[in-house]
Design an enzyme around this catalytic site. Sequence first.
Site, mmCIF file in Angstrom:
data_model
loop_
_atom_site.group_PDB
_atom_site.id
_atom_site.type_symbol
_atom_site.label_atom_id
_atom_site.label_comp_id
_atom_site.label_asym_id
_atom_site.label_seq_id
_atom_site.Cartn_x
_atom_site.Cartn_y
_atom_site.Cartn_z
ATOM 1 N N SER A 129 -9.608 1.620 2.918
ATOM 2 C CA SER A 129 -8.763 2.367 2.011
ATOM 3 C C SER A 129 -7.718 1.517 1.276
ATOM 4 C CB SER A 129 -8.057 3.473 2.784
ATOM 5 O OG SER A 129 -7.214 2.922 3.781
ATOM 6 N N SER A 177 -9.742 -0.730 7.174
ATOM 7 C CA SER A 177 -9.198 -0.549 5.818
ATOM 8 C C SER A 177 -8.477 -1.744 5.228
ATOM 9 C CB SER A 177 -8.259 0.657 5.792
ATOM 10 O OG SER A 177 -9.002 1.840 5.872
ATOM 11 N N LYS A 213 0.856 -1.197 0.000
ATOM 12 C CA LYS A 213 0.000 0.000 0.000
ATOM 13 C C LYS A 213 0.887 1.241 0.000
ATOM 14 C CE LYS A 213 -3.913 1.961 2.584
ATOM 15 N NZ LYS A 213 -4.810 1.771 3.745
#
Lengths: 93, 488
Positions: free
Chosen positions: B155, B179, B80
Amino acid sequence: MQIDAHMVAQVAKLAHLKLSSEEIVYYQNHLESILGYVQQLDKMAQSQQVATGESEIQSEREDVRRPSVGAEQAVIQAPDSSGTFFQVPRIIE
Amino acid sequence: MSSTKISSLSAKAIVSGLASRSFALDDVIATFVERTKKVCPALNSHVFFSEEVISKQVDALKKTSNPESYPLFGVPVLVKDNICTMDMPTTCGSKILAGYVPQYDATVISRLRNAGAVIFGKTNQDEFAMGSSNENSAYGPVKNPWDLERVPGGSSGGSAAAVAAELVPVALGSDTGGSIRQPASFCGVVGLKPTYGAVSRYGLVAYGSSLDCIGPITRSVEDAAMVFDVISGHDPKDATSLHSGSREIPNSEAMVSKKRIGVISELIGTGNDLDTTHSFKEAVLELKALGAVVEEVSLPEIEYSIAMYYLIATAEASSNLARFDGIRFGHRSSDPTQSLKELYLNSRSEGFGKEVKQRIMLGTFALSSGYYDAYYGKALNAREQLKSAVKRLFSQYDFLISPTSPTTAFKIGEKIADPLSMYLSDIGTIAANLAGIPAISIPCGMSESRLPIGLQIMAPWNQETSLLQLAGIYEKKLKWSERYKPNV
Protein backbone atom coordinates in the site's frame (compact mmCIF):
# COMPACT_ATOMS: atom_id res chain seq x y z
CA MET A 1 -18.48 -21.98 3.27
CA GLN A 2 -21.75 -20.79 1.76
CA ILE A 3 -22.56 -17.16 2.40
CA ASP A 4 -26.09 -15.96 1.72
CA ALA A 5 -27.44 -12.44 1.43
CA HIS A 6 -28.95 -12.60 4.92
CA MET A 7 -25.55 -13.40 6.43
CA VAL A 8 -23.88 -10.49 4.57
CA ALA A 9 -26.59 -8.13 5.82
CA GLN A 10 -26.11 -9.46 9.37
CA VAL A 11 -22.33 -8.96 9.26
CA ALA A 12 -22.79 -5.45 7.78
CA LYS A 13 -25.11 -4.62 10.66
CA LEU A 14 -22.52 -5.79 13.20
CA ALA A 15 -19.87 -3.71 11.38
CA HIS A 16 -22.07 -0.59 11.34
CA LEU A 17 -22.23 -0.48 7.57
CA LYS A 18 -25.26 0.12 5.36
CA LEU A 19 -25.20 -1.81 2.09
CA SER A 20 -27.32 -1.46 -1.04
CA SER A 21 -28.78 -4.65 -2.59
CA GLU A 22 -26.06 -4.52 -5.32
CA GLU A 23 -23.37 -4.25 -2.65
CA ILE A 24 -24.81 -7.24 -0.80
CA VAL A 25 -24.45 -9.37 -3.95
CA TYR A 26 -20.92 -8.01 -4.54
CA TYR A 27 -19.73 -8.81 -1.00
CA GLN A 28 -21.57 -12.14 -0.94
CA ASN A 29 -19.46 -13.33 -3.90
CA HIS A 30 -16.19 -11.91 -2.58
CA LEU A 31 -16.61 -13.09 1.02
CA GLU A 32 -17.59 -16.57 -0.14
CA SER A 33 -14.46 -16.83 -2.28
CA ILE A 34 -12.14 -15.48 0.45
CA LEU A 35 -13.67 -17.59 3.24
CA GLY A 36 -13.42 -20.63 0.96
CA TYR A 37 -9.71 -19.90 0.53
CA VAL A 38 -8.94 -19.38 4.23
CA GLN A 39 -10.52 -22.72 5.10
CA GLN A 40 -7.25 -24.29 3.96
CA LEU A 41 -6.16 -23.61 7.57
CA ASP A 42 -8.19 -26.72 8.44
CA LYS A 43 -5.41 -28.73 6.79
CA MET A 44 -2.83 -27.42 9.25
CA ALA A 45 -2.52 -29.54 12.36
CA GLN A 46 -3.66 -27.46 15.30
CA SER A 47 -1.21 -27.27 18.19
CA GLN A 48 -2.44 -27.54 21.76
CA GLN A 49 -0.98 -24.14 22.54
CA VAL A 50 -3.69 -21.53 23.10
CA ALA A 51 -2.90 -18.38 21.15
CA THR A 52 -4.31 -15.13 22.48
CA GLY A 53 -3.15 -12.74 19.78
CA GLU A 54 -1.59 -10.49 22.41
CA SER A 55 1.82 -8.98 21.69
CA GLU A 56 4.82 -10.50 23.46
CA ILE A 57 6.14 -6.99 23.94
CA GLN A 58 4.02 -5.08 26.42
CA SER A 59 5.70 -2.30 28.33
CA GLU A 60 3.69 -0.43 30.88
CA ARG A 61 3.92 3.27 31.63
CA GLU A 62 4.17 4.62 35.11
CA ASP A 63 0.79 5.67 36.45
CA VAL A 64 1.52 9.39 36.64
CA ARG A 65 -0.61 12.37 35.69
CA ARG A 66 0.41 14.06 32.42
CA PRO A 67 -1.02 16.99 30.50
CA SER A 68 -3.43 15.97 27.74
CA VAL A 69 -4.60 17.59 24.55
CA GLY A 70 -7.40 19.57 26.29
CA ALA A 71 -11.09 19.86 25.46
CA GLU A 72 -10.75 22.81 23.05
CA GLN A 73 -8.18 20.96 20.96
CA ALA A 74 -10.05 17.65 21.19
CA VAL A 75 -13.15 19.01 19.45
CA ILE A 76 -11.28 21.02 16.84
CA GLN A 77 -11.62 18.30 14.16
CA ALA A 78 -15.20 17.36 15.03
CA PRO A 79 -17.63 17.73 12.11
CA ASP A 80 -20.09 19.33 14.55
CA SER A 81 -19.35 20.71 18.01
CA SER A 82 -20.76 23.14 20.52
CA GLY A 83 -18.20 24.81 22.79
CA THR A 84 -16.11 21.99 24.17
CA PHE A 85 -18.71 19.28 23.38
CA PHE A 86 -19.20 16.98 20.40
CA GLN A 87 -22.61 17.60 18.86
CA VAL A 88 -24.75 14.54 18.01
CA PRO A 89 -28.37 14.13 16.86
CA ARG A 90 -30.99 14.20 19.62
CA ILE A 91 -31.22 10.81 21.38
CA ILE A 92 -34.14 11.45 23.79
CA GLU A 93 -37.32 12.96 22.31
CA MET B 1 25.98 21.49 -8.82
CA SER B 2 23.10 21.16 -11.31
CA SER B 3 19.60 20.46 -10.08
CA THR B 4 19.54 17.13 -11.99
CA LYS B 5 22.56 15.96 -10.04
CA ILE B 6 21.16 17.10 -6.70
CA SER B 7 17.91 15.18 -7.25
CA SER B 8 19.91 11.99 -7.83
CA LEU B 9 21.87 12.33 -4.59
CA SER B 10 21.39 10.02 -1.63
CA ALA B 11 20.36 11.42 1.75
CA LYS B 12 23.91 10.82 2.97
CA ALA B 13 25.38 12.79 0.03
CA ILE B 14 22.95 15.66 0.66
CA VAL B 15 23.94 15.86 4.33
CA SER B 16 27.66 15.81 3.53
CA GLY B 17 27.26 18.20 0.55
CA LEU B 18 25.53 20.72 2.80
CA ALA B 19 28.17 20.29 5.50
CA SER B 20 31.01 20.87 3.03
CA ARG B 21 29.09 23.77 1.41
CA SER B 22 29.19 22.10 -2.02
CA PHE B 23 25.66 23.45 -2.38
CA ALA B 24 23.21 25.39 -0.22
CA LEU B 25 20.05 24.28 1.58
CA ASP B 26 17.98 26.52 -0.73
CA ASP B 27 19.41 24.70 -3.79
CA VAL B 28 18.40 21.33 -2.37
CA ILE B 29 14.87 22.42 -1.50
CA ALA B 30 14.32 24.27 -4.82
CA THR B 31 15.53 21.23 -6.78
CA PHE B 32 13.12 18.82 -5.15
CA VAL B 33 10.22 21.31 -5.20
CA GLU B 34 10.64 21.90 -8.94
CA ARG B 35 11.02 18.20 -9.67
CA THR B 36 7.91 17.39 -7.63
CA LYS B 37 5.86 20.00 -9.51
CA LYS B 38 7.07 18.60 -12.82
CA VAL B 39 6.76 14.85 -12.23
CA CYS B 40 4.13 14.37 -9.52
CA PRO B 41 1.05 14.96 -11.75
CA ALA B 42 2.03 12.03 -13.99
CA LEU B 43 2.52 9.69 -11.02
CA ASN B 44 -0.25 10.90 -8.68
CA SER B 45 2.20 10.04 -5.92
CA HIS B 46 1.22 12.83 -3.51
CA VAL B 47 -1.96 13.64 -1.64
CA PHE B 48 -0.48 16.76 -0.01
CA PHE B 49 2.29 19.09 -1.15
CA SER B 50 2.68 22.69 0.03
CA GLU B 51 5.62 24.98 -0.68
CA GLU B 52 4.45 27.20 2.19
CA VAL B 53 4.65 24.37 4.74
CA ILE B 54 8.07 23.37 3.37
CA SER B 55 9.32 26.99 3.57
CA LYS B 56 8.34 27.27 7.23
CA GLN B 57 10.40 24.18 8.07
CA VAL B 58 13.37 25.43 6.03
CA ASP B 59 13.26 28.85 7.71
CA ALA B 60 13.39 27.14 11.11
CA LEU B 61 16.30 24.93 9.99
CA LYS B 62 18.28 27.96 8.82
CA LYS B 63 18.19 29.34 12.36
CA THR B 64 19.99 26.31 13.79
CA SER B 65 23.50 27.11 14.97
CA ASN B 66 25.15 23.70 14.44
CA PRO B 67 23.65 21.91 11.42
CA GLU B 68 26.46 19.31 11.48
CA SER B 69 24.94 17.76 14.61
CA TYR B 70 21.70 16.91 12.75
CA PRO B 71 22.03 13.50 11.05
CA LEU B 72 19.43 14.31 8.37
CA PHE B 73 19.97 18.06 8.06
CA GLY B 74 18.16 19.37 4.97
CA VAL B 75 17.03 15.97 3.70
CA PRO B 76 13.56 16.07 2.11
CA VAL B 77 11.43 13.18 3.39
CA LEU B 78 7.97 12.23 2.15
CA VAL B 79 5.57 10.53 4.52
CA LYS B 80 2.85 7.97 3.85
CA ASP B 81 -0.53 9.50 4.53
CA ASN B 82 -1.39 7.19 7.44
CA ILE B 83 1.30 8.77 9.66
CA CYS B 84 0.13 11.78 11.69
CA THR B 85 1.62 15.19 10.86
CA MET B 86 0.34 18.26 12.69
CA ASP B 87 1.08 20.72 9.86
CA MET B 88 -0.37 18.60 7.04
CA PRO B 89 -3.58 16.60 6.56
CA THR B 90 -3.56 12.85 7.27
CA THR B 91 -6.24 11.12 5.22
CA CYS B 92 -5.04 7.50 4.95
CA GLY B 93 -6.07 7.69 1.29
CA SER B 94 -9.70 7.72 2.45
CA LYS B 95 -12.68 10.00 1.95
CA ILE B 96 -13.64 9.43 5.59
CA LEU B 97 -10.58 11.45 6.72
CA ALA B 98 -10.64 14.10 3.96
CA GLY B 99 -9.14 17.32 5.36
CA TYR B 100 -8.32 15.81 8.77
CA VAL B 101 -5.28 17.52 10.35
CA PRO B 102 -3.98 15.71 13.47
CA GLN B 103 -3.32 17.66 16.66
CA TYR B 104 0.04 15.94 17.11
CA ASP B 105 3.04 14.52 15.23
CA ALA B 106 3.70 10.79 15.18
CA THR B 107 6.88 9.86 17.07
CA VAL B 108 8.67 9.06 13.79
CA ILE B 109 7.83 12.56 12.52
CA SER B 110 9.14 14.25 15.69
CA ARG B 111 12.33 12.20 15.41
CA LEU B 112 12.79 13.12 11.73
CA ARG B 113 12.20 16.82 12.46
CA ASN B 114 14.63 16.69 15.42
CA ALA B 115 17.21 15.13 13.07
CA GLY B 116 16.90 18.07 10.67
CA ALA B 117 14.76 16.43 7.96
CA VAL B 118 12.24 18.49 5.99
CA ILE B 119 8.82 16.82 5.79
CA PHE B 120 8.11 17.32 2.10
CA GLY B 121 4.49 16.22 1.87
CA LYS B 122 2.21 13.21 2.18
CA THR B 123 2.11 10.29 -0.23
CA ASN B 124 -0.82 8.50 -1.79
CA GLN B 125 -1.61 4.99 -0.56
CA ASP B 126 -4.21 2.26 -0.62
CA GLU B 127 -7.03 3.32 1.67
CA PHE B 128 -6.07 2.55 5.30
CA ALA B 129 -3.10 0.57 3.88
CA MET B 130 -5.44 -2.10 2.53
CA GLY B 131 -4.13 -3.12 -0.87
CA SER B 132 -1.19 -4.31 -2.93
CA SER B 133 -1.51 -2.02 -5.95
CA ASN B 134 -2.39 1.48 -4.72
CA GLU B 135 -5.62 1.25 -6.73
CA ASN B 136 -7.73 1.40 -3.55
CA SER B 137 -7.06 5.08 -2.87
CA ALA B 138 -9.93 7.58 -2.75
CA TYR B 139 -7.52 9.97 -4.49
CA GLY B 140 -6.87 7.83 -7.56
CA PRO B 141 -4.24 5.22 -8.38
CA VAL B 142 -0.50 5.90 -8.28
CA LYS B 143 1.45 5.10 -11.48
CA ASN B 144 4.72 3.18 -11.55
CA PRO B 145 7.55 5.46 -12.79
CA TRP B 146 9.05 2.57 -14.79
CA ASP B 147 5.83 2.15 -16.77
CA LEU B 148 2.93 4.54 -16.23
CA GLU B 149 0.40 1.86 -17.20
CA ARG B 150 1.47 -0.31 -14.28
CA VAL B 151 0.86 -0.23 -10.53
CA PRO B 152 3.66 0.84 -8.16
CA GLY B 153 2.60 -1.85 -5.66
CA GLY B 154 0.96 -1.10 -2.38
CA SER B 155 0.00 0.00 0.00
CA SER B 156 2.97 2.43 0.26
CA GLY B 157 2.88 2.93 -3.53
CA GLY B 158 3.14 6.74 -3.49
CA SER B 159 6.24 6.61 -1.26
CA ALA B 160 8.02 4.01 -3.43
CA ALA B 161 7.10 5.73 -6.73
CA ALA B 162 8.28 9.13 -5.45
CA VAL B 163 11.64 7.79 -4.26
CA ALA B 164 12.19 5.87 -7.53
CA ALA B 165 11.37 9.01 -9.55
CA GLU B 166 13.85 11.06 -7.46
CA LEU B 167 11.20 13.38 -6.04
CA VAL B 168 12.92 12.83 -2.66
CA PRO B 169 15.77 10.61 -1.47
CA VAL B 170 13.72 9.18 1.42
CA ALA B 171 10.10 8.35 2.17
CA LEU B 172 8.38 6.59 5.04
CA GLY B 173 6.00 3.71 4.46
CA SER B 174 4.12 1.28 6.67
CA ASP B 175 4.18 -2.48 6.29
CA THR B 176 1.41 -4.76 7.61
CA GLY B 177 1.78 -7.62 5.10
CA GLY B 178 4.46 -6.35 2.70
CA SER B 179 3.36 -2.77 2.06
CA ILE B 180 6.91 -1.37 2.16
CA ARG B 181 8.76 -4.27 0.50
CA GLN B 182 6.38 -5.12 -2.38
CA PRO B 183 6.18 -1.52 -3.73
CA ALA B 184 9.95 -1.18 -3.18
CA SER B 185 10.38 -4.28 -5.35
CA PHE B 186 7.97 -3.02 -8.06
CA CYS B 187 9.65 0.42 -8.18
CA GLY B 188 13.31 -0.65 -7.94
CA VAL B 189 14.11 0.91 -4.56
CA VAL B 190 15.11 -0.27 -1.08
CA GLY B 191 12.36 -0.93 1.48
CA LEU B 192 12.99 -1.95 5.10
CA LYS B 193 10.37 -3.49 7.37
CA PRO B 194 11.92 -3.43 10.84
CA THR B 195 11.38 -5.90 13.68
CA TYR B 196 7.89 -5.52 15.15
CA GLY B 197 8.26 -2.86 17.85
CA ALA B 198 11.64 -1.48 16.71
CA VAL B 199 10.03 1.72 15.40
CA SER B 200 7.30 3.44 17.41
CA ARG B 201 3.79 3.31 15.93
CA TYR B 202 2.55 6.23 18.03
CA GLY B 203 0.71 8.36 15.46
CA LEU B 204 0.41 5.62 12.83
CA VAL B 205 -3.28 5.13 12.02
CA ALA B 206 -3.72 1.48 13.00
CA TYR B 207 -4.71 -1.23 10.50
CA GLY B 208 -3.53 -4.58 11.94
CA SER B 209 -1.98 -3.66 15.27
CA SER B 210 -0.10 -6.93 15.82
CA LEU B 211 1.52 -6.59 12.38
CA ASP B 212 1.94 -2.88 11.56
CA CYS B 213 5.50 -1.49 11.23
CA ILE B 214 6.85 1.86 9.97
CA GLY B 215 10.02 1.79 7.87
CA PRO B 216 12.11 3.72 5.33
CA ILE B 217 11.99 3.56 1.53
CA THR B 218 15.21 4.84 -0.06
CA ARG B 219 17.44 4.38 -3.11
CA SER B 220 20.34 2.92 -1.10
CA VAL B 221 20.78 0.57 1.84
CA GLU B 222 23.02 3.12 3.50
CA ASP B 223 20.20 5.69 3.50
CA ALA B 224 17.76 3.10 4.85
CA ALA B 225 20.19 2.46 7.72
CA MET B 226 20.60 6.19 8.42
CA VAL B 227 16.85 6.75 8.57
CA PHE B 228 16.26 3.60 10.61
CA ASP B 229 18.84 4.81 13.10
CA VAL B 230 16.91 8.08 13.51
CA ILE B 231 13.37 6.67 13.76
CA SER B 232 14.02 3.51 15.80
CA GLY B 233 14.33 3.22 19.56
CA HIS B 234 12.08 2.91 22.55
CA ASP B 235 9.07 5.20 22.82
CA PRO B 236 7.04 5.22 26.04
CA LYS B 237 3.99 6.31 24.01
CA ASP B 238 3.87 2.91 22.26
CA ALA B 239 3.30 -0.05 24.60
CA THR B 240 4.77 -2.46 22.02
CA SER B 241 7.97 -0.44 21.53
CA LEU B 242 11.30 -2.24 21.95
CA HIS B 243 14.51 -0.98 23.55
CA SER B 244 17.37 -0.97 21.06
CA GLY B 245 20.76 0.59 20.51
CA SER B 246 22.46 2.44 17.66
CA ARG B 247 23.48 0.64 14.49
CA GLU B 248 26.61 1.24 12.45
CA ILE B 249 27.25 -0.44 9.12
CA PRO B 250 30.73 -1.76 8.36
CA ASN B 251 31.30 -2.38 4.66
CA SER B 252 33.41 -5.48 4.93
CA GLU B 253 32.67 -8.25 2.46
CA ALA B 254 34.18 -10.63 5.00
CA MET B 255 30.90 -10.32 6.89
CA VAL B 256 29.16 -12.48 4.26
CA SER B 257 31.75 -15.22 4.24
CA LYS B 258 30.49 -18.47 5.74
CA LYS B 259 27.12 -16.95 6.60
CA ARG B 260 24.37 -19.52 6.25
CA ILE B 261 21.49 -18.38 4.06
CA GLY B 262 18.30 -20.39 3.59
CA VAL B 263 16.30 -20.09 0.37
CA ILE B 264 12.64 -20.70 1.19
CA SER B 265 11.75 -23.44 -1.29
CA GLU B 266 7.99 -22.75 -1.13
CA LEU B 267 8.65 -19.26 -2.55
CA ILE B 268 10.72 -20.22 -5.58
CA GLY B 269 8.23 -22.53 -7.25
CA THR B 270 6.05 -22.31 -10.31
CA GLY B 271 4.10 -19.30 -9.03
CA ASN B 272 6.95 -16.95 -9.98
CA ASP B 273 7.36 -15.45 -13.44
CA LEU B 274 10.42 -16.37 -15.50
CA ASP B 275 12.22 -13.03 -15.10
CA THR B 276 11.82 -13.17 -11.31
CA THR B 277 13.06 -16.76 -11.19
CA HIS B 278 16.08 -15.88 -13.32
CA SER B 279 17.05 -12.77 -11.31
CA PHE B 280 16.63 -14.61 -8.02
CA LYS B 281 18.93 -17.42 -9.21
CA GLU B 282 21.51 -14.78 -10.18
CA ALA B 283 21.23 -13.25 -6.71
CA VAL B 284 21.86 -16.64 -5.11
CA LEU B 285 24.98 -17.09 -7.26
CA GLU B 286 26.19 -13.62 -6.27
CA LEU B 287 25.75 -14.39 -2.56
CA LYS B 288 27.61 -17.68 -3.00
CA ALA B 289 30.40 -15.82 -4.80
CA LEU B 290 30.65 -13.54 -1.76
CA GLY B 291 31.33 -16.64 0.34
CA ALA B 292 27.92 -17.36 1.82
CA VAL B 293 26.62 -20.90 2.20
CA VAL B 294 23.25 -20.87 0.45
CA GLU B 295 20.89 -23.82 0.51
CA GLU B 296 17.19 -24.55 0.12
CA VAL B 297 15.08 -24.88 3.24
CA SER B 298 11.44 -25.74 3.68
CA LEU B 299 8.92 -23.58 5.54
CA PRO B 300 5.63 -25.37 4.77
CA GLU B 301 3.65 -23.08 7.09
CA ILE B 302 4.24 -20.22 4.68
CA GLU B 303 1.71 -21.74 2.26
CA TYR B 304 -0.96 -20.86 4.83
CA SER B 305 0.36 -17.36 5.59
CA ILE B 306 -2.11 -15.51 3.35
CA ALA B 307 -5.03 -17.29 5.01
CA MET B 308 -3.67 -16.42 8.47
CA TYR B 309 -3.05 -12.82 7.46
CA TYR B 310 -6.46 -12.14 5.97
CA LEU B 311 -8.16 -13.36 9.15
CA ILE B 312 -5.85 -11.73 11.72
CA ALA B 313 -5.31 -8.40 9.93
CA THR B 314 -8.99 -7.97 9.08
CA ALA B 315 -10.12 -8.93 12.59
CA GLU B 316 -7.82 -6.27 14.02
CA ALA B 317 -8.90 -3.78 11.33
CA SER B 318 -12.59 -4.30 12.11
CA SER B 319 -11.85 -3.26 15.68
CA ASN B 320 -9.40 -0.45 14.84
CA LEU B 321 -11.68 1.16 12.26
CA ALA B 322 -14.69 1.17 14.60
CA ARG B 323 -13.46 4.58 15.81
CA PHE B 324 -14.50 6.23 12.54
CA ASP B 325 -18.07 7.13 13.41
CA GLY B 326 -18.55 10.69 12.13
CA ILE B 327 -18.63 12.16 15.66
CA ARG B 328 -15.12 13.14 16.73
CA PHE B 329 -13.32 13.59 13.41
CA GLY B 330 -13.60 12.76 9.74
CA HIS B 331 -16.58 12.61 7.42
CA ARG B 332 -20.12 13.00 8.80
CA SER B 333 -23.18 12.21 6.73
CA SER B 334 -25.09 15.43 6.09
CA ASP B 335 -28.70 14.17 6.34
CA PRO B 336 -30.32 16.49 8.97
CA THR B 337 -33.12 14.03 9.81
CA GLN B 338 -30.97 11.02 10.70
CA SER B 339 -30.88 9.43 14.14
CA LEU B 340 -27.59 8.81 15.98
CA LYS B 341 -27.55 5.17 14.80
CA GLU B 342 -28.21 6.23 11.20
CA LEU B 343 -25.46 8.84 11.47
CA TYR B 344 -22.93 6.10 12.33
CA LEU B 345 -24.12 3.85 9.51
CA ASN B 346 -24.35 6.59 6.89
CA SER B 347 -21.05 8.29 7.77
CA ARG B 348 -19.13 5.01 7.64
CA SER B 349 -20.88 3.76 4.51
CA GLU B 350 -20.29 7.04 2.64
CA GLY B 351 -16.71 7.45 3.89
CA PHE B 352 -15.13 4.00 3.48
CA GLY B 353 -14.22 2.56 0.08
CA LYS B 354 -15.09 -0.90 -1.27
CA GLU B 355 -11.98 -2.80 -0.15
CA VAL B 356 -12.04 -1.30 3.35
CA LYS B 357 -15.70 -2.29 3.80
CA GLN B 358 -14.85 -5.78 2.59
CA ARG B 359 -12.03 -6.21 5.08
CA ILE B 360 -14.07 -4.75 7.96
CA MET B 361 -16.82 -7.27 7.19
CA LEU B 362 -14.38 -10.15 6.83
CA GLY B 363 -12.86 -9.29 10.21
CA THR B 364 -16.26 -8.80 11.82
CA PHE B 365 -17.30 -12.23 10.55
CA ALA B 366 -14.06 -13.88 11.80
CA LEU B 367 -14.63 -12.45 15.28
CA SER B 368 -18.36 -13.12 15.46
CA SER B 369 -19.97 -15.53 17.85
CA GLY B 370 -20.05 -19.06 16.41
CA TYR B 371 -17.21 -18.43 13.93
CA TYR B 372 -14.42 -17.07 16.20
CA ASP B 373 -12.80 -20.44 16.96
CA ALA B 374 -13.15 -21.77 13.42
CA TYR B 375 -11.58 -18.71 11.81
CA TYR B 376 -9.78 -16.17 14.03
CA GLY B 377 -8.76 -18.69 16.71
CA LYS B 378 -7.45 -21.10 14.08
CA ALA B 379 -5.45 -18.32 12.39
CA LEU B 380 -3.85 -17.31 15.71
CA ASN B 381 -2.91 -20.90 16.37
CA ALA B 382 -1.41 -21.26 12.87
CA ARG B 383 0.55 -18.03 13.37
CA GLU B 384 2.17 -19.44 16.51
CA GLN B 385 3.20 -22.52 14.53
CA LEU B 386 4.68 -20.33 11.79
CA LYS B 387 6.62 -18.31 14.38
CA SER B 388 8.02 -21.51 15.92
CA ALA B 389 9.04 -22.81 12.48
CA VAL B 390 10.79 -19.51 11.66
CA LYS B 391 12.60 -19.65 15.01
CA ARG B 392 13.76 -23.19 14.26
CA LEU B 393 15.11 -22.11 10.86
CA PHE B 394 17.00 -19.21 12.41
CA SER B 395 18.72 -21.64 14.79
CA GLN B 396 20.39 -23.08 11.66
CA TYR B 397 20.56 -20.10 9.30
CA ASP B 398 21.65 -16.46 9.64
CA PHE B 399 19.27 -15.20 6.93
CA LEU B 400 16.33 -16.40 4.87
CA ILE B 401 15.84 -15.16 1.31
CA SER B 402 13.18 -15.22 -1.41
CA PRO B 403 11.96 -13.08 -4.29
CA THR B 404 10.06 -10.17 -2.71
CA SER B 405 7.12 -10.68 -5.06
CA PRO B 406 6.30 -13.56 -7.43
CA THR B 407 5.97 -11.15 -10.36
CA THR B 408 7.03 -7.73 -11.55
CA ALA B 409 4.57 -4.79 -11.44
CA PHE B 410 1.24 -5.72 -13.03
CA LYS B 411 -1.00 -3.51 -15.17
CA ILE B 412 -3.43 -1.07 -13.54
CA GLY B 413 -6.84 -2.79 -13.43
CA GLU B 414 -5.41 -6.28 -14.04
CA LYS B 415 -6.20 -7.73 -10.60
CA ILE B 416 -8.64 -5.27 -9.05
CA ALA B 417 -11.76 -7.33 -9.79
CA ASP B 418 -10.35 -10.48 -8.20
CA PRO B 419 -9.36 -9.80 -4.57
CA LEU B 420 -7.99 -13.29 -4.03
CA SER B 421 -5.55 -13.01 -6.93
CA MET B 422 -4.42 -9.63 -5.56
CA TYR B 423 -3.98 -11.09 -2.05
CA LEU B 424 -1.87 -13.96 -3.43
CA SER B 425 0.72 -11.48 -4.76
CA ASP B 426 1.77 -10.94 -1.11
CA ILE B 427 2.77 -14.57 -0.52
CA GLY B 428 6.48 -13.71 -0.16
CA THR B 429 6.17 -10.87 2.31
CA ILE B 430 3.43 -11.75 4.81
CA ALA B 431 5.37 -14.31 6.86
CA ALA B 432 7.83 -11.66 8.11
CA ASN B 433 4.91 -9.66 9.54
CA LEU B 434 3.27 -12.70 11.12
CA ALA B 435 6.59 -13.69 12.74
CA GLY B 436 7.58 -10.06 13.57
CA ILE B 437 11.07 -10.39 12.03
CA PRO B 438 12.92 -7.66 10.07
CA ALA B 439 13.03 -7.96 6.28
CA ILE B 440 14.34 -5.83 3.44
CA SER B 441 13.67 -5.68 -0.29
CA ILE B 442 16.53 -4.58 -2.53
CA PRO B 443 16.69 -4.49 -6.33
CA CYS B 444 18.29 -7.63 -7.77
CA GLY B 445 17.41 -7.60 -11.45
CA MET B 446 15.45 -6.23 -14.37
CA SER B 447 12.84 -8.00 -16.45
CA GLU B 448 12.97 -8.19 -20.24
CA SER B 449 10.28 -5.52 -20.36
CA ARG B 450 12.45 -3.27 -18.12
CA LEU B 451 10.63 -3.69 -14.82
CA PRO B 452 12.54 -3.97 -11.53
CA ILE B 453 12.76 -7.21 -9.54
CA GLY B 454 13.34 -7.33 -5.78
CA LEU B 455 15.29 -9.68 -3.52
CA GLN B 456 13.90 -10.14 -0.01
CA ILE B 457 16.29 -10.84 2.86
CA MET B 458 14.88 -11.74 6.28
CA ALA B 459 16.85 -11.82 9.53
CA PRO B 460 16.13 -12.95 13.10
CA TRP B 461 14.37 -10.61 15.52
CA ASN B 462 16.33 -7.38 16.23
CA GLN B 463 19.07 -8.24 13.74
CA GLU B 464 18.62 -5.15 11.56
CA THR B 465 22.35 -4.43 11.75
CA SER B 466 23.42 -7.67 10.10
CA LEU B 467 20.44 -7.51 7.71
CA LEU B 468 21.50 -4.05 6.52
CA GLN B 469 25.15 -5.15 6.34
CA LEU B 470 24.37 -8.07 4.04
CA ALA B 471 21.98 -5.99 1.91
CA GLY B 472 24.58 -3.21 1.65
CA ILE B 473 27.35 -5.56 0.55
CA TYR B 474 25.12 -7.19 -2.06
CA GLU B 475 24.00 -3.76 -3.31
CA LYS B 476 27.59 -2.55 -3.70
CA LYS B 477 28.47 -5.67 -5.66
CA LEU B 478 25.46 -5.40 -7.99
CA LYS B 479 25.49 -1.59 -8.49
CA TRP B 480 21.86 -1.86 -9.67
CA SER B 481 20.87 1.76 -9.10
CA GLU B 482 23.91 2.98 -11.02
CA ARG B 483 22.81 0.93 -14.04
CA TYR B 484 19.07 1.61 -14.15
CA LYS B 485 16.83 4.67 -13.82
CA PRO B 486 13.17 5.24 -14.74
CA ASN B 487 12.49 7.70 -17.57
CA VAL B 488 10.28 10.20 -15.79
